[in-house]
Design an enzyme around this catalytic site. Structure first.
Site, mmCIF file in Angstrom:
data_model
loop_
_atom_site.group_PDB
_atom_site.id
_atom_site.type_symbol
_atom_site.label_atom_id
_atom_site.label_comp_id
_atom_site.label_asym_id
_atom_site.label_seq_id
_atom_site.Cartn_x
_atom_site.Cartn_y
_atom_site.Cartn_z
ATOM 1 C CG ASN A 56 14.841 -10.560 38.316
ATOM 2 O OD1 ASN A 56 14.450 -10.820 39.459
ATOM 3 N ND2 ASN A 56 16.111 -10.395 38.024
ATOM 4 C CB THR A 108 17.110 0.311 41.499
ATOM 5 O OG1 THR A 108 17.334 -0.719 40.544
ATOM 6 C CG2 THR A 108 18.218 0.316 42.527
ATOM 7 C CB SER A 125 10.918 -0.375 36.364
ATOM 8 O OG SER A 125 11.892 0.282 35.612
ATOM 9 C CB ALA A 126 8.853 3.483 32.651
ATOM 10 C CB CYS A 155 32.831 -14.320 33.912
ATOM 11 S SG CYS A 155 34.539 -14.663 34.284
HETATM 12 C C1 LIG Z 1 12.317 -7.718 39.582
HETATM 13 C C2 LIG Z 1 13.138 -6.489 39.343
HETATM 14 N N1 LIG Z 1 13.271 -5.597 40.324
HETATM 15 C C3 LIG Z 1 13.984 -4.470 40.146
HETATM 16 C C4 LIG Z 1 14.619 -4.188 38.974
HETATM 17 C C5 LIG Z 1 15.393 -2.902 38.812
HETATM 18 O O1 LIG Z 1 14.679 -2.052 37.958
HETATM 19 P P1 LIG Z 1 15.275 -0.675 37.382
HETATM 20 O O2 LIG Z 1 16.129 -1.073 36.225
HETATM 21 O O3 LIG Z 1 14.091 0.112 36.973
HETATM 22 O O4 LIG Z 1 16.036 -0.019 38.480
HETATM 23 C C6 LIG Z 1 14.522 -5.111 37.923
HETATM 24 C C7 LIG Z 1 15.235 -4.886 36.650
HETATM 25 O O5 LIG Z 1 16.143 -5.561 36.296
HETATM 26 C C8 LIG Z 1 13.748 -6.281 38.109
HETATM 27 O O6 LIG Z 1 13.605 -7.179 37.140
#
Ligand SMILES: Cc1ncc(COP(=O)(O)O)c(C=O)c1O
Length: 418
Positions: A159, A73, A215-216, A341
């Protein structure tokens, strides 16, 4: 309690024991602040430097091109807002509004960052369509590029539906545009590779990106740590004010235990990737075949071929996503749904709507994501439980609909409105 089955690895993954072991000393005896000059600090700084090298090797980058953050994020926010801030730093750019190209089915942190820049009146944004196979067309990117386009951001793997985007093809188009431009600085190309690192080529030279987020916790590392690759020479400015960490691009004390964990998680991706992909693709295809054959009125959302080895996203007609999720949870299975929801109404996922699903299909969606340790036995148990749950929900919705239509019959006779 019966054995629980975890099929939500796109949401997060368990920390690998080897990752945890590598991290532990940095919470206790090696607790120093990596910015401190004394030996405690230098011990932590050395470990951070080692992780930076591991990531640089994995992405085919230079160590100074890796910026540690708190997760994808933050990496995505830094990429989008940091590029815009740097653009405005140049006085001559202040007269022209910069243009960003992204897609309709990005993660909410990209979409909201773009929408907020639009609201603030400092950027204009094009949201490219996604087709029924869940894939963005490179030619649409090419056609959308304008003279004032400074950034293109396209996610690598979606995702929710796991579809894989033609990142290298888009990278080629953007680099041609950039090389043909006056100062060879824009457009920049960013990809959110959060769901891609486990399975796809993230060599930044091969895919032609200037910025890449990860992201880790999606790769068996800890939560709260991630990275942004920033190609040398890319114009980007920090978005949070504070110290000079990460060469002035990201202020804040480094999360040294997390960064050590991220480095170790990347090592394990390198070690396991080939066999993980092979094993998971077989399991995924076995699951898709059985679920779509044995449960009527079921569809797989997104391309069957161009999808992540660990992802299957189904829609079951006459069911509702949240109920599917909760009933499965009662059966000991953890999955995820695109339908949540909110404020009393059911909002279908923007991803499923973007690929053209009707509301009734988008509502009954279920995301099943496998992991490094998922077994065939678990998949078999899941399928049996899923059949039971879908059957139960369809019976309930069938009874409700029957009652609804019985009531409607009398009304219809006295209604002249249609
Ligand atoms: C494609 C994608 N971008 C960004 C994120 C956000 O990642 P983080 O949880 O490390 O902030 C996610 C996680 O849900 C994701 O799947």
């Amino acid at each position: 309690m019966p054995k629980r089955i975890y099929l939500d690895h796109a949401a997060t993954t368990p920390v690998d024991p080897e990752v945890l072991e590598a991290m532990l000393p940095y919470f206790s005896e090696k607790f120093g602040n990596a910015s401190s000059l004394h030996s405690f600090g230098q011990e932590a700084a050395e470990a951070v430097g080692e992780s930076r090298k591991i990531l640089a090797g994995f992405f085919n980058a230079a160590p100074e091109e890796i910026i540690f953050t708190s997760g994808a994020t933050e990496s995505n926010n830094l990429a989008i807002k940091g590029v815009i801030r740097a653009y405005f730093r140049d006085e001559s750019n202040k007269v022209r509004k910069p243009h960003i190209i992204t897609t309709q089915f990005e993660h909410s942190c990209i979409l909201k960052a773009c929408q907020n820049l639009e609201k603030e009146g400092i950027a204009e944004v094009t949201y490219l369509p996604v087709y029924s196979d869940g894939i963005v067309k490179a030619k649409d990117v090419k056609e959308a590029i304008k003279e004032n386009t400074i950034l293109v951001s396209v996610m690598y793997v979606n995702n929710e539906i796991g579809t894989v985007q033609p990142i290298a093809e888009i990278g080629k188009i953007i680099n041609e545009k950039k090389n043909a431009s006056k100062d060879k600085a824009y457009p920049l190309f960013h990809t959110d590779a959060t769901q891609a690192v486990n399975y796809f080529d993230c060599n930044v030279g091969n895919i032609g990106v200037d910025l890449l987020s990860m992201s880790a916790h999606k790769i068996y590392g800890p939560k709260g740590v991630g990275a942004l690759y920033v190609k040398k020479g890319t114009r980007i400015k920090q978005v949070q004010d504070g110290g000079e960490q990460e060469s002035g691009k990201r202020a804040g004390t480094l999360n040294s235990p997390g960064i050590v964990g991220l480095g170790q998680a990347i090592r394990l991706v390198e070690k396991n990737q080939k066999k993980d992909i092979k094993r998971m693709e077989l399991l995924r295809d076995y699951m898709i075949e059985r679920v779509t054959k044995e449960i009527p009125k079921t569809r797989l959302n997104g391309s069957a071929e161009k999808r992540s080895p660990n992802n299957a996203n189904f829609s079951f007609r006459d069911t509702e996503g949240e109920s599917l999720l909760l009933y499965l949870d009662m059966e000991g299975v953890a999955c995820s749904t695109g339908s949540a929801c909110s404020s009393g109404s059911l909002d279908p996922s923007h991803v499923l709507l973007a690929i053209g699903l009707k509301h009734e299909d988008a509502h009954g969606s279920l995301r099943v994501t496998l992991g490094r340790h998922t077994t065939k036995r678990e998949i078999e148990m899941f399928i049996e439980k899923l059949k039971k749950v879908v059957g139960k929900l369809r019976k309930v919705s069938g009874d409700i609909l029957e009652e609804y239509y019985d009531n409607k019959k009398g009304e219809a006779d006295s209604c002249a409105c249609h």
